[in-house]
Motif scaffolding. Structure first.
Motif, short mmCIF file in Angstrom:
data_model
loop_
_atom_site.label_atom_id
_atom_site.label_comp_id
_atom_site.label_asym_id
_atom_site.label_seq_id
_atom_site.Cartn_x
_atom_site.Cartn_y
_atom_site.Cartn_z
N ASN A 59 0.82 -1.20 0.00
CA ASN A 59 0.00 0.00 0.00
C ASN A 59 0.86 1.26 0.00
O ASN A 59 0.61 2.20 -0.74
N SER A 60 1.90 1.26 0.84
CA SER A 60 2.75 2.45 0.90
C SER A 60 3.53 2.65 -0.39
O SER A 60 3.92 3.78 -0.73
N LEU A 61 3.77 1.57 -1.13
CA LEU A 61 4.39 1.73 -2.45
C LEU A 61 3.48 2.52 -3.38
O LEU A 61 3.96 3.29 -4.22
N LYS A 62 2.17 2.35 -3.21
CA LYS A 62 1.23 3.13 -4.01
C LYS A 62 1.30 4.61 -3.67
O LYS A 62 1.14 5.47 -4.54
N TRP A 63 1.54 4.92 -2.40
CA TRP A 63 1.60 6.32 -1.99
C TRP A 63 2.74 7.05 -2.67
O TRP A 63 2.68 8.26 -2.89
N LYS A 64 3.79 6.31 -2.99
CA LYS A 64 4.94 6.92 -3.65
C LYS A 64 4.60 7.44 -5.05
O LYS A 64 5.33 8.26 -5.60
N GLN A 65 3.52 6.93 -5.63
CA GLN A 65 3.11 7.42 -6.94
C GLN A 65 2.68 8.88 -6.86
O GLN A 65 2.72 9.59 -7.86
N PHE A 66 2.27 9.30 -5.68
CA PHE A 66 1.77 10.66 -5.50
C PHE A 66 2.72 11.53 -4.70
O PHE A 66 2.63 12.74 -4.72
N HIS A 67 3.64 10.87 -3.99
CA HIS A 67 4.67 11.62 -3.27
C HIS A 67 5.82 10.69 -2.93
O HIS A 67 5.61 9.56 -2.54
N SER A 68 7.03 11.16 -3.08
CA SER A 68 8.20 10.39 -2.66
C SER A 68 9.10 11.29 -1.83
O SER A 68 9.09 12.51 -1.99
N MET A 69 9.88 10.68 -0.94
CA MET A 69 10.73 11.48 -0.08
C MET A 69 11.91 12.04 -0.87
O MET A 69 12.22 11.56 -1.97
N PRO A 70 12.57 13.06 -0.36
CA PRO A 70 13.72 13.64 -1.06
C PRO A 70 14.80 12.59 -1.33
O PRO A 70 14.89 11.58 -0.62
N ALA A 71 15.60 12.83 -2.36
CA ALA A 71 16.66 11.88 -2.73
C ALA A 71 17.61 11.61 -1.56
O ALA A 71 18.12 10.51 -1.39
N ASN A 72 17.86 12.63 -0.75
CA ASN A 72 18.73 12.48 0.42
C ASN A 72 17.90 12.45 1.70
O ASN A 72 18.32 12.95 2.74
N GLY A 73 16.72 11.86 1.62
CA GLY A 73 15.80 11.85 2.75
C GLY A 73 16.34 11.21 4.00
O GLY A 73 16.11 11.69 5.11
N ASP A 74 17.07 10.10 3.86
CA ASP A 74 17.66 9.44 5.02
C ASP A 74 18.63 10.35 5.76
O ASP A 74 18.57 10.49 7.00
N ALA A 75 19.52 10.98 4.99
CA ALA A 75 20.52 11.86 5.61
C ALA A 75 19.85 13.06 6.25
O ALA A 75 20.24 13.48 7.36
N LEU A 76 18.87 13.64 5.58
CA LEU A 76 18.17 14.81 6.14
C LEU A 76 17.47 14.45 7.44
O LEU A 76 17.50 15.22 8.40
N TYR A 77 16.86 13.28 7.47
CA TYR A 77 16.15 12.86 8.67
C TYR A 77 17.13 12.69 9.84
O TYR A 77 16.83 13.08 10.98
N LYS A 78 18.29 12.13 9.57
CA LYS A 78 19.31 11.99 10.61
C LYS A 78 19.74 13.35 11.15
O LYS A 78 19.87 13.55 12.36
N VAL A 79 19.95 14.29 10.23
CA VAL A 79 20.37 15.64 10.64
C VAL A 79 19.31 16.29 11.51
O VAL A 79 19.60 16.90 12.54
N ILE A 80 18.06 16.17 11.08
CA ILE A 80 16.95 16.76 11.85
C ILE A 80 16.90 16.18 13.25
O ILE A 80 16.74 16.91 14.24
N ASN A 81 17.08 14.87 13.37
CA ASN A 81 17.05 14.24 14.69
C ASN A 81 18.19 14.71 15.59
O ASN A 81 18.05 14.74 16.81
N GLN A 82 19.31 15.05 15.00
CA GLN A 82 20.49 15.44 15.78
C GLN A 82 20.46 16.91 16.20
O GLN A 82 21.28 17.34 17.01
N ILE A 83 19.52 17.67 15.66
CA ILE A 83 19.41 19.09 16.03
C ILE A 83 19.01 19.21 17.50
O ILE A 83 18.10 18.53 17.97
N GLN A 84 19.70 20.04 18.22
CA GLN A 84 19.36 20.33 19.61
C GLN A 84 18.54 21.61 19.64
O GLN A 84 19.07 22.70 19.43
N LEU A 85 17.26 21.48 19.87
CA LEU A 85 16.36 22.63 19.82
C LEU A 85 15.78 22.88 21.20
O LEU A 85 15.38 21.96 21.90
#
Length: 319
Positions: A59-85
């Motif tokens: 089902n989630s593969l179908k969702w990618k037809q309408f939206h996909s994460m950024p090419a560097n999505g994994d790296a961006l997500y790691k950076v976001i998690n490491q931000i101290q806010l």
């Protein structure tokens, strides 16, 4: 009966406490069995390969037809998690997240006792960092939990970002709730046009659209649907957007019309529309209340029948 999460995941409370302070990683994998229906068409080995290869359900593969994460999505997500806010807004989000993750699908073991809870917390905190102006708002927890049920942690985050930005859920969660106001206005016009007698009956008894559809729109019905069936509703929403939600609301009200018309005051009407709590048993009772005669209904059939309803898209845009 509580849903059982996969055996390889530990229930250790130490794990949850550790995850809450460490930036990644505890392994999360989709808990759904959406691919199970295709086992007759392929060998079990191929099913496992697909599940492992994609890290998500069909089902989630179908969702990618309408939206996909950024090419560097994994790296961006790691950076976001490491931000101290820090700051009052983020601290408030963090406190509310800590409360709400404990209330998310309490009858589903993966979120009540498994690693789903700390992973859910991590994704919600990441979003609060990604969009600090909006931050975390109650209701987001159910949507993200459902996304995690069907896909990987990183993709759950980016799918949620897409829902907020591309599908305008931001308007539901923003101050003064402009999205909710819009959805109530649209449903009111569509109901008045398609079921005028029901609209009049609701109006005469002081029942507003806010009372009926607010929580449905906030969480896209995700707190009302058995988690195993949520993929069917998200499939339609990713493909058709808000027009599908409008059709689904109209389909539910049409199926409850006879019961509502027999009600003589606001409390009876609201009890007829929303008689059940968001528990596993309550969700089953809700869908059963929508059945006609000998019909056997689930959310898959309901979604198909809702989508077949006609609404004038241009009229909706005009509203």
């Amino acid at each position: 009966m509580k849903l059982k999460f996969r055996r390889e995941h530990s229930r250790s409370k130490d794990l949850e406490e550790k995850t809450s302070i460490s930036p990644l990683y505890i392994h999360h994998s989709p808990q759904c069995l959406c691919n199970h229906g295709n086992l007759f068409l392929r060998t079990f080995e191929n099913f496992l390969k697909e599940k492992t290869k994609h890290g998500e359900c069909i089902n989630s593969l179908k969702w990618k037809q309408f939206h996909s994460m950024p090419a560097n999505g994994d790296a961006l997500y790691k950076v976001i998690n490491q931000i101290q806010l820090e700051g009052p807004n983020f601290n408030h989000s963090r406190q509310q997240i800590d409360l709400d993750v404990q209330r998310t699908f309490p009858d589903v073991d993966y979120f009540s006792h498994g690693i789903g809870r700390p992973v859910l917390r991590r994704v919600l905190l990441a979003f609060a960092k990604y969009n600090p102006n909006l931050g975390y708002v109650q209701g987001m927890n159910f949507i993200v939990a459902v996304l995690l049920w069907h896909t990987s942690e990183v993709q759950a985050f980016w799918f949620f970002v897409a829902l907020i930005e591309q599908y305008k859920l931001v308007d539901n969660f923003s101050q003064d709730l402009p999205g909710l106001e819009k959805h109530c206005r649209v449903i009111e016009h569509l109901l008045k046009e398609s079921m005028p007698s029901l609209y009049e009956h609701l109006s005469e008894n002081g029942v507003s659209m806010h009372m009926i559809i607010s929580d449905w729109c906030f969480v896209l019905f995700m707190n009302l649907i058995p988690i195993e069936q949520t993929g069917w509703i998200l499939n339609k929403f990713f493909k058709y957007g808000w027009s599908f939600i409008y059709k689904l609301i109209l389909e539910i009200l049409a199926r409850l019309k006879a019961k509502i018309m027999d009600c003589r005051n606001i409390m009876e009407i609201l009890s007829a529309i929303k008689p059940y709590q968001s528990t596993q048993e309550g969700r089953k009772k809700f869908i059963k209340a929508l059945e006609n005669g000998w019909e056997r209904l689930d959310w898959h059939k309901l979604a198909r029948r809702a989508q077949s309803r006609f609404i004038d898209e241009n009229y909706v845009k005009h509203i």
